[in-house]
Design an enzyme around this catalytic site. Sequence first.
Site, PDB file in Angstrom:
ATOM      1  N   ILE A 143       4.229   3.265  -6.552  1.00  0.00           N
ATOM      2  CA  ILE A 143       5.376   2.874  -7.382  1.00  0.00           C
ATOM      3  C   ILE A 143       5.854   4.058  -8.226  1.00  0.00           C
ATOM      4  CG2 ILE A 143       6.243   1.273  -9.107  1.00  0.00           C
ATOM      5  CD1 ILE A 143       5.442   0.013  -6.417  1.00  0.00           C
ATOM      6  N   LYS A 193       1.116  -6.094 -14.977  1.00  0.00           N
ATOM      7  CA  LYS A 193       1.084  -7.475 -15.474  1.00  0.00           C
ATOM      8  C   LYS A 193      -0.059  -7.737 -16.447  1.00  0.00           C
ATOM      9  CE  LYS A 193       1.236  -8.614 -11.096  1.00  0.00           C
ATOM     10  NZ  LYS A 193       1.973  -7.518 -10.487  1.00  0.00           N
ATOM     11  N   ALA A 244       9.303  -8.192  -8.663  1.00  0.00           N
ATOM     12  CA  ALA A 244       9.807  -6.815  -8.512  1.00  0.00           C
ATOM     13  C   ALA A 244      11.181  -6.664  -9.158  1.00  0.00           C
ATOM     14  CB  ALA A 244       9.817  -6.424  -7.041  1.00  0.00           C
ATOM     15  N   LEU A 298      13.930  -8.400  -8.819  1.00  0.00           N
ATOM     16  CA  LEU A 298      14.781  -9.586  -8.993  1.00  0.00           C
ATOM     17  C   LEU A 298      14.935  -9.908 -10.486  1.00  0.00           C
ATOM     18  CD1 LEU A 298      13.441 -11.961  -6.178  1.00  0.00           C
ATOM     19  CD2 LEU A 298      15.366 -10.362  -6.098  1.00  0.00           C
ATOM     20  N   GLY A 336       1.435  -3.237   5.485  1.00  0.00           N
ATOM     21  CA  GLY A 336       1.360  -2.769   4.103  1.00  0.00           C
ATOM     22  C   GLY A 336       1.719  -3.814   3.079  1.00  0.00           C
ATOM     23  N   GLU A 394      -2.997  -5.598  -0.194  1.00  0.00           N
ATOM     24  CA  GLU A 394      -3.849  -4.522  -0.680  1.00  0.00           C
ATOM     25  C   GLU A 394      -4.793  -4.118   0.446  1.00  0.00           C
ATOM     26  OE1 GLU A 394      -3.633  -3.047  -3.600  1.00  0.00           O
ATOM     27  OE2 GLU A 394      -1.998  -4.350  -4.266  1.00  0.00           O
ATOM     28  N   ASP A 402      -2.861 -12.598  -8.454  1.00  0.00           N
ATOM     29  CA  ASP A 402      -1.607 -11.906  -8.788  1.00  0.00           C
ATOM     30  C   ASP A 402      -0.478 -12.916  -8.989  1.00  0.00           C
ATOM     31  OD1 ASP A 402      -0.131  -9.269  -8.988  1.00  0.00           O
ATOM     32  OD2 ASP A 402       1.000 -10.218  -7.366  1.00  0.00           O
ATOM     33  N   LYS A 454       1.698 -13.895 -12.505  1.00  0.00           N
ATOM     34  CA  LYS A 454       3.153 -13.989 -12.583  1.00  0.00           C
ATOM     35  C   LYS A 454       3.592 -15.365 -13.097  1.00  0.00           C
ATOM     36  CE  LYS A 454       3.774 -10.778  -8.712  1.00  0.00           C
ATOM     37  NZ  LYS A 454       4.189 -10.623  -7.301  1.00  0.00           N
ATOM     38  N   GLY A 481       7.320  -4.313  -2.524  1.00  0.00           N
ATOM     39  CA  GLY A 481       7.737  -3.081  -1.869  1.00  0.00           C
ATOM     40  C   GLY A 481       7.995  -1.984  -2.885  1.00  0.00           C
TER      41      GLY A 481
END
Length: 812
Positions: free
Chosen positions: A470, A574, A606, A608, A659, A662, A673, A677, A792
């Site tokens: 990232i 996060k 991400a 959005l 991809g 993880e 995860d 969120k 992504g």
Amino acid sequence: MIIMKFGGTSVGSAAAIEKLMQIVAGRAGTRVVVVSAFSGVTDSLIEAARAAGRGEKFDTILEALAIRHREVMEAAAGELDPGLDRIQELHAELRRVLDGIFILKEVSPRSLDYVMSFGERLSASIVTRCFQARGVDAEYLDSRALIKTDDRHGNAKVFAEESYKNIKDHTAGHGALQIVTGFIASTREGATTTLGRGGSDYTAAIFGAALDAERVEIWTDVDGILTADPKMVKNAFCIDEISYSEAMELSHFGAKVLYPPTVQPLLEKKIPVWIGNSFRPDAKGTLISDRKSNNRWPVRGISSLENITLVSVQGTGMIGVSGFSSRLFGALARRGINVIMITQASSEHSICFAVTPGDAAEAVTAIKEEFALEVKSGLLEKPAAEQNLVIIAVVGENMKNTPGISGKVFHSLGRNGVNVAAIAQGSSEINISAVLAKQDEAKALNAIHEAFFLSGTRSVNLFLVGCGLIGGTLLEQIAGQRETLAERYKIQINICGLANSRGMILDGQGLSPYRAKALLADSPSPFNIDAFVRQMKEFNLPNSCFCDCTASETVAAVYETVLHAAIAIVTPNKKANSGSFDYYRRLTAYSRDRGIPYLYEVTVCAGLPVISTLRDLHLSGDRVLRIEAVLSGTLSFIFNNFDGETTFSALVREAKSKGYTEPDPRDDLNAMDAARKALILARECGLPLEFSQVSIEALLPEACFRAPNVDAFFTELEKSDAGFEKRRAAACTEGKQLRYVAVIEAGSARISLRAEPPESPFRSLVDSDNIVVITTERYSKLPMVIKGPGAGAQVTAAGVFADIVRVARSLV
């Protein structure tokens, strides 16, 4: 007639003197040239005098001065020039004076003035001989013979009328070019005095006023008066024209290009002053006059006066007592204390004023003595002195009657965490002054300068932690978009710090985004988040932004420290917002209350716009009733393609190969995860939930998590294929498909595997898309749907980039 003055750097070498003579030759009508001591010489003379006063050797200093003056003289006028004898005589006289100080072990203000006079006497002697060697009719003029002052050594007061008469009488009988010693004068009894550091400008102004000059020219090593000190504000630029009053305000509050008393004698006779660069004589320079100039900015310049002490007096004994201020400032005046700035509370309960540190102790003593009875009776508190302060002055005649100037000044300071100790503004509205800590000087100057002078340009000084997928993609996007942001949107992103798990590199001047990762790879500094934050805070740059592109709890733990340093935070991590609710609440509340951006849009879906949409709904008065969402790109891909043709385990392998997971797919399939969120969304809706309160339906049997490695995990997962297929087939018989959905409603948050009917918005998902369905009081019949790529590197980095740009936009 033109009066010209050349500063220390403009006479400090043979080349500089040659340039000086060329400039004078090109100015017809020049009768008087005032010169300063060579640059650095006055400081050396003071050092030698004080060493002698302490009984210490001064020979090394004296010899270095003798060599320097002799070398310049020989280079400029020749090795056999008779002027060398005069230089030698002056140095011999200087040695005798220093020997006397050495014997007495005392250097008085009077003797220090005399020692300092040798700087200008030497430079004027050398410049005179250089003109004469080239056939110019030039005369050395010791200004002590003409300019008369009182006996306040170090900063003597000029007797203007007497000095003007002396200058007129002298020049009437001398037609040659006069090379005048700046800075020095004498009492009526003949004792040498000085006009204050920088007093050569004042000497030129006195000659200009006495002779009714056409104009006075001040030649220095900068292009003129700049909008701010270029040593602190790299974007400072030259001011073409400025009024007398603006120039006086800027010089009084620290603009070093002009000595403060210089303007007054010229203002009285409306004589313009021009300031130029002797090393760039063709530059436009700055004209100081009474002419009204067109200035597109309301502010003309920003200056700072360093090394200030703020003395404060307060108590109920001040309220409604007439004559209090008269007594206060009368006591200070009797002791010769100069007050730089004054401010008083409208309640009359307190008053404070700024003085130099050298006057602070004397000022406190004077107040204690004057108000001894009031202090003893408790009507007044003991005076307090706060040191290590600076005064920032924002100056401009166009500030008058222009709304919003003060607001813009103090918003730029507050936004950058600069605390203001005192504020003052004159009734003329030409100056807004603020007293603040010395450590905040550069930050404050840059913040205010950017707010007023950079035509809407907003800069962000970025400190990036995490340069993996990232963070690395973010650097590439910044590099690719940098010119467009600067040219089209006037946003400038400076990368000032970079770190990964192995090392870190910080540079307050900025790192190239094209070379930053390579520089980081070569950095010898191991990564330490505390050291990184400490250095970032010590830089104290305006408009700083800390960007965390890691998934580290250790990095997230420093967010509170960063925000308290008035540094914005942008993060896709996060861990902070899904940790304890108390930590989340403290971070968001501090950001909201202090106006310091804390942006984490990318923590959910991400790029959005989910979190920002929830905030907008809340701000507009809407109330969220329910949120349903697919929050895992990995699980979205798996269930979007789980149609019976491919086994569940095979789909997990495919997601890993693309991809989407993880390296160990269990990190995605444990749903932690997605649960984080969901917790963040719940908290954004006002639910005070802890992570342990999120209900999570486990997708995998415990045996999958106990597997010792990834290969063993897939072996165990294959054993579960039949169970997943049975559940899929059962849903299919009802015309439904499986989706792993988070639901936030009625004070709870849960994630579970659900069978969705054909009309469900979750059936429209493709590949690894995320979707968030928001039902509110206004969006009750037809819920709001936000859908798109939720994972992504490119879209996540773009979301982080967008938040950084939001930080820049918040600076307006």
